[in-house]
Design a protein around this motif. Structure first.
Motif, PDB file in Angstrom:
ATOM      1  N   TYR A 181       0.877  -1.314  -0.061  1.00 48.59           N
ATOM      2  CA  TYR A 181       0.109  -0.006   0.054  1.00 48.59           C
ATOM      3  C   TYR A 181       0.741   1.117  -0.140  1.00 48.59           C
ATOM      4  O   TYR A 181       0.615   2.161  -0.812  1.00 48.59           O
ATOM      5  N   ALA A 182       1.866   1.431   0.955  1.00 48.52           N
ATOM      6  CA  ALA A 182       2.844   2.439   0.948  1.00 48.52           C
ATOM      7  C   ALA A 182       3.399   2.640  -0.543  1.00 48.52           C
ATOM      8  O   ALA A 182       3.391   3.941  -0.776  1.00 48.52           O
ATOM      9  N   ALA A 183       3.905   1.654  -0.892  1.00 52.39           N
ATOM     10  CA  ALA A 183       4.556   1.884  -2.361  1.00 52.39           C
ATOM     11  C   ALA A 183       3.644   2.491  -3.193  1.00 52.39           C
ATOM     12  O   ALA A 183       3.845   3.301  -3.967  1.00 52.39           O
ATOM     13  N   ALA A 184       2.269   1.985  -3.449  1.00 56.64           N
ATOM     14  CA  ALA A 184       1.235   2.473  -4.156  1.00 56.64           C
ATOM     15  C   ALA A 184       1.186   4.010  -3.843  1.00 56.64           C
ATOM     16  O   ALA A 184       1.229   4.949  -4.939  1.00 56.64           O
ATOM     17  N   VAL A 185       0.976   4.222  -2.772  1.00 48.91           N
ATOM     18  CA  VAL A 185       0.543   5.735  -2.303  1.00 48.91           C
ATOM     19  C   VAL A 185       1.892   6.539  -2.547  1.00 48.91           C
ATOM     20  O   VAL A 185       1.770   7.712  -3.038  1.00 48.91           O
ATOM     21  N   ASP A 186       3.166   5.909  -2.579  1.00 53.11           N
ATOM     22  CA  ASP A 186       4.286   6.738  -2.847  1.00 53.11           C
ATOM     23  C   ASP A 186       4.466   7.093  -4.271  1.00 53.11           C
ATOM     24  O   ASP A 186       5.215   7.780  -4.825  1.00 53.11           O
ATOM     25  N   GLY A 187       3.632   6.212  -4.953  1.00 48.70           N
ATOM     26  CA  GLY A 187       3.518   6.637  -6.458  1.00 48.70           C
ATOM     27  C   GLY A 187       4.355   5.384  -7.387  1.00 48.70           C
ATOM     28  O   GLY A 187       4.598   5.709  -8.335  1.00 48.70           O
ATOM     29  N   ALA A 188       4.414   4.259  -6.676  1.00 46.13           N
ATOM     30  CA  ALA A 188       5.212   3.312  -7.391  1.00 46.13           C
ATOM     31  C   ALA A 188       4.389   2.605  -8.469  1.00 46.13           C
ATOM     32  O   ALA A 188       3.046   2.055  -8.104  1.00 46.13           O
ATOM     33  N   THR A 189       4.655   2.078  -9.668  1.00 47.39           N
ATOM     34  CA  THR A 189       3.696   1.332 -10.652  1.00 47.39           C
ATOM     35  C   THR A 189       4.007   0.023 -10.083  1.00 47.39           C
ATOM     36  O   THR A 189       5.073  -0.413  -9.171  1.00 47.39           O
ATOM     37  N   GLN A 192       7.763  -1.054 -10.718  1.00 49.92           N
ATOM     38  CA  GLN A 192       8.538  -0.161  -9.681  1.00 49.92           C
ATOM     39  C   GLN A 192       8.612  -0.867  -8.240  1.00 49.92           C
ATOM     40  O   GLN A 192       9.554  -1.101  -7.649  1.00 49.92           O
ATOM     41  N   ARG A 196      11.706  -2.240  -6.677  1.00 50.37           N
ATOM     42  CA  ARG A 196      12.474  -1.298  -5.593  1.00 50.37           C
ATOM     43  C   ARG A 196      11.997  -1.921  -4.208  1.00 50.37           C
ATOM     44  O   ARG A 196      12.715  -1.359  -3.406  1.00 50.37           O
ATOM     45  N   VAL A 197      10.847  -2.796  -4.294  1.00 52.45           N
ATOM     46  CA  VAL A 197      10.737  -3.039  -2.860  1.00 52.45           C
ATOM     47  C   VAL A 197      10.735  -4.524  -2.593  1.00 52.45           C
ATOM     48  O   VAL A 197      11.201  -5.121  -1.727  1.00 52.45           O
ATOM     49  N   PRO A 200      14.574  -6.422  -3.509  1.00 53.02           N
ATOM     50  CA  PRO A 200      15.591  -6.261  -2.561  1.00 53.02           C
ATOM     51  C   PRO A 200      15.066  -6.789  -1.114  1.00 53.02           C
ATOM     52  O   PRO A 200      15.948  -7.338  -0.557  1.00 53.02           O
TER      53      PRO A 200
ATOM     54  N   ILE B  55      -6.182   2.622  -2.747  1.00 50.77           N
ATOM     55  CA  ILE B  55      -5.704   1.348  -2.712  1.00 50.77           C
ATOM     56  C   ILE B  55      -6.948   0.516  -3.000  1.00 50.77           C
ATOM     57  O   ILE B  55      -6.895  -0.527  -4.021  1.00 50.77           O
ATOM     58  N   PRO B  75      -3.482   5.525  -6.913  1.00 50.84           N
ATOM     59  CA  PRO B  75      -2.828   6.208  -5.906  1.00 50.84           C
ATOM     60  C   PRO B  75      -1.944   7.480  -6.184  1.00 50.84           C
ATOM     61  O   PRO B  75      -1.851   8.460  -5.606  1.00 50.84           O
ATOM     62  N   ARG B  76      -1.062   7.105  -7.120  1.00 43.66           N
ATOM     63  CA  ARG B  76       0.005   8.074  -7.368  1.00 43.66           C
ATOM     64  C   ARG B  76      -0.303   9.141  -8.321  1.00 43.66           C
ATOM     65  O   ARG B  76       0.225  10.309  -8.351  1.00 43.66           O
ATOM     66  N   PHE B  84       1.121   4.458   8.086  1.00 44.16           N
ATOM     67  CA  PHE B  84       0.278   3.343   8.094  1.00 44.16           C
ATOM     68  C   PHE B  84       0.643   2.891   9.707  1.00 44.16           C
ATOM     69  O   PHE B  84       1.496   3.366  10.437  1.00 44.16           O
ATOM     70  N   TYR B  90      10.555   0.963   4.182  1.00 50.39           N
ATOM     71  CA  TYR B  90      10.884   0.079   3.567  1.00 50.39           C
ATOM     72  C   TYR B  90      12.312  -0.554   4.353  1.00 50.39           C
ATOM     73  O   TYR B  90      13.206   0.145   4.539  1.00 50.39           O
ATOM     74  N   HIS B  92      14.796  -2.358   3.600  1.00 52.05           N
ATOM     75  CA  HIS B  92      16.328  -2.408   3.286  1.00 52.05           C
ATOM     76  C   HIS B  92      16.801  -1.005   2.792  1.00 52.05           C
ATOM     77  O   HIS B  92      17.885  -0.889   2.334  1.00 52.05           O
ATOM     78  N   PRO B 102       9.267   8.705  -2.517  1.00 45.04           N
ATOM     79  CA  PRO B 102       8.385   9.300  -3.514  1.00 45.04           C
ATOM     80  C   PRO B 102       8.638  10.062  -4.320  1.00 45.04           C
ATOM     81  O   PRO B 102       8.414  10.206  -5.674  1.00 45.04           O
ATOM     82  N   LEU B 105      10.636   8.355  -7.160  1.00 43.29           N
ATOM     83  CA  LEU B 105       9.812   7.593  -8.226  1.00 43.29           C
ATOM     84  C   LEU B 105       9.317   8.884  -9.211  1.00 43.29           C
ATOM     85  O   LEU B 105       8.961   8.601 -10.402  1.00 43.29           O
ATOM     86  N   LYS B 153       6.437  14.971  -0.181  1.00 41.15           N
ATOM     87  CA  LYS B 153       5.640  15.233  -1.467  1.00 41.15           C
ATOM     88  C   LYS B 153       4.883  16.311  -1.508  1.00 41.15           C
ATOM     89  O   LYS B 153       4.351  16.628  -2.523  1.00 41.15           O
TER      90      LYS B 153
END
Lengths: 297, 351
Positions: A181-189, A192, A196-197, A200, B55, B75-76, B84, B90, B92, B102, B105, B153
């Protein structure tokens, strides 16, 4: 005294099994490699020192077999890990009701006896009108003879990929939903997010599967034995472990040379140990050893 | 610097299979306002938040940011920041790269990334630990990093999903004030999802109380507390919760079993009488009651007493402390401190 006795008692069943089934064969193999034990000398073997190893080095085909082994391990490993990763990602992206049955289906060849599995491959690759591949391509050929390496790698890889698939799938599932969810909200496709998530975070499982499969591929030869038996032609797909098997247990000329075969196997043991030590080092084994969860008094 | 925009939900609902998690929700949030979604778990508040974030896709209804309809957007493309409950950093990446994520990206130039991350991190007091990984910092610092990532952002809408519930009680109070201050300074429209009514009352301009996927009441904290629309809100807002007694209104009083309370101007018919624990008192001439439990809370003492078969919670000032098992008298307050609800739980009388 009691302080040391109890842990020892707890460890003893596992220790016994390891000694009996892992350590003893290794010692026996190494001892055997210093003898000239073969069909002719069966009743009266003698110590020959390093002669077997000298013979090995003098073998003109050794280089080809070594290169075959490297090729087999490297290509199959790449296919296994890559395909396993791809399958895990794809089946995790679709809803579970599709992903789960697909994964189960992919596991079938692993459950199948290798002989049956290879039989299916041979059937698929035979000349027309029997072979499905020949029928589809419209070129009637025995594809096993035409492209032995491709077949060997694919046949191994399709089974091997399921191991990576299982490990990677469970690793992907253990990634918290909120992270996606966080990645989606941060703008990741989606791509991506994977690059990137997810990837790794799969570093450890990928390393583990690579390490484990390297070791098991080094010593595995059953599919090659059943598919091509090292052929077609002269040593085309003969790998180290298969060569050891041929020398020690199934010589073309009827004289099986246990000693020489054992020497080849011993080299494999050494390579395996070196590779394991290398992997243990990059795995940082000490960091993985945790405090015991149950105290023993 | 006002950059928040109003958020409007129109007939929003979400269905998971046979379960209707959110039922036809209409709600408007003003620009720069902080609104709390309050309710027990499973009431649909987080589902609503995830629909606003993009979401989840709503089953029906629309989400507007200003005049722009956004419910079909990824969302983007919505310009939201979100924090959350688990912080979802993340693992790593260093805190710096987490906050920068953000921006990376969006392919923001390196120099600008550096500047904006540092500025946001300094604002939250974590500028000195940016090279650490999430596992190497405390929960409070992780929470700040998650907030920094949401704010870096400069979103128009900030979504907070139980951002404080994983913090120690002590840090939670200061984090409450901190988030409120930041949100006001930045002027961003914010939605806070929480199950903690104290948090909602303390932080929000307005609170939307949810139950079973439905909006129960949407009002300022004062109105929620003093004029709850129904028995659910009355029982959920306030701690300890309001006493709700089932019985019959008789026009000049209220009757529940043996208990009779004279109330001039009371309604008639079956219903519920609500009275907050802090409005009850002990005293001579009160309804005879037996003390069952005494809980010293520090500043106050919570007493559970039984009056004619009805259990009531009474909040007393520190000095008064009846013995457990003793007989006391419970004094009911003026009618204006009493709440009347009809048989279905709806509030009767002055809104």
């Amino acid at each position: 005294m009691r302080r040391y006795l109890t842990p020892f008692l707890f460890l003893s069943p596992a220790t016994l099994l390891i000694l009996l089934f892992f350590f003893t064969p290794v010692v026996a193999t190494i001892l055997l490699s210093f003898t000239d034990l073969s069909t002719t000398t069966f009743k009266n073997p003698s110590w020959v020192g390093l002669k077997n190893y000298q013979d090995l080095l003098a073998d003109p085909f050794l280089k080809k077999i070594f290169l075959n082994t490297v090729k087999y391990v490297a290509l199959t490993l790449a296919f296994n890990v890559g395909m396993g990763l791809l399958l895990a990602l794809l089946t995790s992206l679709v809803p579970e009701r599709y992903g789960d049955p697909f994964r189960a289906l992919w596991l079938l060849p692993r459950i199948l006896p290798p002989v049956v599995y290879v039989f299916i491959w041979q059937g698929l690759l035979a000349e027309a009108p029997m072979g499905l591949v020949s029928d589809i391509l419209g070129v009637s050929k025995n594809w096993l003879v035409a492209a032995p390496w491709t077949v060997v790698i694919l046949a191994n890889g399709f089974v091997g990929a399921s191991f990576g698939m299982l490990i990677f799938t469970s690793a992907i599932r253990s990634i918290s939903r909120e992270l996606f969810y966080a990645a989606a909200v941060d703008g990741a496709t989606t791509w991506q997010t994977i690059r990137r998530v997810v990837l790794p975070m799969l570093a450890w499982p990928i390393l583990f599967v690579t390490a484990y499969q390297t070791l098991s591929l080094l010593t595995s030869f059953e599919y090659i034995l059943l598919l091509t038996d090292g052929g077609p032609g002269f040593y085309t797909t003969e790998v180290w472990s298969l060569r050891a098997y041929h020398l020690a247990l199934s010589n073309y000329f009827g004289n099986v040379e246990f000693g020489l075969g054992a020497a080849m196997a011993a080299v494999l043991v050494v390579i395996g140990v070196v590779v394991s030590l290398f992997y243990l080092k990059i795995f940082n084994f000490k960091a993985l050893v945790t405090e015991p969860k149950i105290e023993i008094y | 610097m006002k950059r928040g925009i109003p958020v409007r939900l129109e007939g929003l609902s979400k269905r998971f299979g046979k379960v209707e998690a959110v039922k036809r929700l209409d709600l408007e949030i003003g620009a720069g306002e902080l609104v709390a979604f309050l309710g027990p778990s499973g009431c649909g508040k987080t589902t609503t938040l995830l629909m606003i974030a993009g979401i989840y896709r709503p089953t029906t209804g629309a989400v507007y940011f200003g005049d722009r309809r956004v419910d079909h957007l990824h969302p983007r493309d919505r310009d939201v920041g979100m924090v959350f409950q688990s912080y979802a950093l993340y693992p790593h990446l260093t805190l710096f790269e987490n906050i920068a994520f953000p921006l990376r990206l969006k392919r923001v130039p390196d120099a600008e990334v550096k500047e904006r991350v540092q500025k946001t991190a300094d604002l939250l007091g974590i500028g000195h630990i940016l090279e650490r990984k999430p596992a190497q910092v405390s929960g409070g610092q992780q929470q700040r990093a998650a907030l920094a990532r949401a704010l870096v952002k400069e979103p128009q809408v900030l979504l907070l999903d139980e951002p404080l519930s994983n913090l120690d009680a002590q840090i939670r109070l200061s984090a409450r004030a901190e988030i409120r201050r930041l949100q006001r300074d930045l002027g961003v429209t914010a939605i806070l999802v929480t199950h903690d009514q104290a948090e909602a009352l303390a932080m929000a301009d307005r609170v939307a109380v949810f139950s079973m996927g439905e909006l129960q009441q949407y009002d300022t904290p004062e109105v929620l507390y003093h004029r709850p629309k129904n028995t659910f809100v009355a029982g959920f807002v306030g701690s300890p919760p309001m006493n709700l007694i089932e019985g019959t209104f008789t026009g000049d009083g209220f009757r529940a079993g043996e208990l009779r309370i004279p109330i001039p101007g009371a309604p008639t018919g079956k219903g519920w009488l609500g009275v907050r624990p802090e409005h009850l008192a002990l005293g001579e001439g009160g309804h005879p009651a037996r003390v069952l439990v005494v809980e010293p809370l520090g500043r106050e003492v919570l007493v559970v007493a039984e009056v004619a078969g009805v259990r009531l919670q009474v909040l007393l000032p520190e000095g008064e402390r009846p013995e457990m098992g003793s007989e006391v008298g419970i004094v009911f307050p003026e009618p204006k401190e009493l709440h009347f609800f009809d048989e279905t739980g709806r509030r009767i009388g002055p809104e």
